[in-house]
Design an enzyme around this catalytic site. Sequence first.
Site, PDB file in Angstrom:
ATOM      1  N   HIS A  38     -11.486 -33.992 -28.899  1.00  0.00           N
ATOM      2  CA  HIS A  38     -10.299 -34.683 -29.424  1.00  0.00           C
ATOM      3  C   HIS A  38     -10.391 -34.818 -30.931  1.00  0.00           C
ATOM      4  CE1 HIS A  38     -13.015 -38.110 -28.921  1.00  0.00           C
ATOM      5  NE2 HIS A  38     -12.173 -38.903 -29.564  1.00  0.00           N
TER       6      HIS A  38
ATOM      7  N   HIS B  29     -10.436 -37.203 -33.259  1.00  0.00           N
ATOM      8  CA  HIS B  29     -11.013 -38.261 -34.100  1.00  0.00           C
ATOM      9  C   HIS B  29     -12.146 -37.730 -34.981  1.00  0.00           C
ATOM     10  CE1 HIS B  29      -9.369 -41.552 -31.223  1.00  0.00           C
ATOM     11  NE2 HIS B  29      -8.504 -41.248 -32.168  1.00  0.00           N
TER      12      HIS B  29
ATOM     13  N   ASP C  76     -14.936 -38.931 -35.910  1.00  0.00           N
ATOM     14  CA  ASP C  76     -16.329 -39.053 -35.450  1.00  0.00           C
ATOM     15  C   ASP C  76     -16.670 -37.992 -34.396  1.00  0.00           C
ATOM     16  OD1 ASP C  76     -14.584 -40.632 -33.704  1.00  0.00           O
ATOM     17  OD2 ASP C  76     -16.418 -41.345 -32.724  1.00  0.00           O
ATOM     18  N   HIS C  77     -15.739 -37.050 -34.162  1.00  0.00           N
ATOM     19  CA  HIS C  77     -16.001 -35.915 -33.261  1.00  0.00           C
ATOM     20  C   HIS C  77     -15.827 -34.561 -33.951  1.00  0.00           C
ATOM     21  CE1 HIS C  77     -16.322 -38.477 -29.627  1.00  0.00           C
ATOM     22  NE2 HIS C  77     -15.697 -39.304 -30.457  1.00  0.00           N
TER      23      HIS C  77
ATOM     24  N   HIS D  62      -7.479 -41.932 -24.016  1.00  0.00           N
ATOM     25  CA  HIS D  62      -8.036 -42.355 -25.317  1.00  0.00           C
ATOM     26  C   HIS D  62      -7.166 -41.778 -26.428  1.00  0.00           C
ATOM     27  CE1 HIS D  62     -11.008 -43.299 -28.352  1.00  0.00           C
ATOM     28  NE2 HIS D  62     -11.146 -42.034 -28.661  1.00  0.00           N
TER      29      HIS D  62
ATOM     30  N   ASP E  97     -14.786 -39.333 -25.109  1.00  0.00           N
ATOM     31  CA  ASP E  97     -14.324 -40.720 -25.124  1.00  0.00           C
ATOM     32  C   ASP E  97     -13.353 -41.008 -23.982  1.00  0.00           C
ATOM     33  OD1 ASP E  97     -15.879 -40.682 -27.370  1.00  0.00           O
ATOM     34  OD2 ASP E  97     -14.305 -41.301 -28.761  1.00  0.00           O
TER      35      ASP E  97
ATOM     36  N   HIS F 122     -20.491 -41.387 -26.790  1.00  0.00           N
ATOM     37  CA  HIS F 122     -21.066 -42.533 -27.507  1.00  0.00           C
ATOM     38  C   HIS F 122     -22.162 -43.213 -26.711  1.00  0.00           C
ATOM     39  CE1 HIS F 122     -18.116 -42.974 -30.855  1.00  0.00           C
ATOM     40  NE2 HIS F 122     -17.288 -42.390 -29.998  1.00  0.00           N
TER      41      HIS F 122
HETATM   42 FE    FE Z   1     -15.462 -41.366 -30.550  1.00  0.00          FE
HETATM   43 ZN    ZN Z   2     -12.420 -40.997 -30.123  1.00  0.00          ZN
END
Ligand code: FE
Ligand code: ZN
Length: 243
Positions: free
Chosen positions: A58, A60, A62-63, A116, A135, A173
């Site tokens: 996805h 985001h 942080d990915h 998400h 996520d 995570h």
């Molecule tokens: Fe994440």
């Molecule tokens: Zn995420």
Amino acid sequence: MAFMVTAQAIPILSDNYAWLLRDEPSGATAVVDPADAAAVSRAIDAAGGRLDLILLTHHHDDHIAGVNAVRARYGARVVGAAADARRLPKLDVAVREGDTVTLGGAEGQVIDTPGHTIGHISFYFPNGHVLLCADTLFSLGCGRLLEGTPADMFASLRKLAALPPDTLVCCGHEYTESNARFAVHADPDNVALAAFAAGVRAARQAGRPTVPSRLGDELAVNPFLRAPDVAALAKLRAAKDTF
Ligand code: FE
Ligand code: ZN
């Protein structure tokens, strides 16, 4: 060989996991959600320096933050959701539900798992029973509903719950210990959950990751996977958001 695809967690950022996948017979290698190019490159180099695919779940940061640097370094092809292509780094392969990705001699199935985010996808490799669900499904938890509805997340979790019980849940995570506190609060009489939560605390105290977990265990202890209907899931998710 019973298990062809193996998955190794790469701890990155504050509490994220990227995943290094290897098709053992061929040596083909993929990385999932490489948001930290330096940490991920060290893991790839330690495994022999080969990278065939970058799989994205996805949009985001942080990915995806390290994707272009990792692509430039190894020349790997980037795979992500066609539906979310506008929000992802440039894709070499745009996939949708039912598509497969080839890693050496192994095939991964693309599963649409919105909730998400709207465009969140997961990858499942049947011949290693490896699930990359980022996520959507966490150990003892599920992702926050930042874009999708409770009905989206319920349907996504039902799809993942239908995979074989020995599926390895490779999530995005290390949230398990805080998820455990909420899970025990939400399901105080679940004996299996109490035992699982004690194991999680012990693992974290020893500095070990709590993932991957086994899907069959999650089905017994994860309150979000155990929610019987959309309304129950919505209530749980809202309670967790303010816990
Ligand atoms: Fe994440
Ligand atoms: Zn995420």
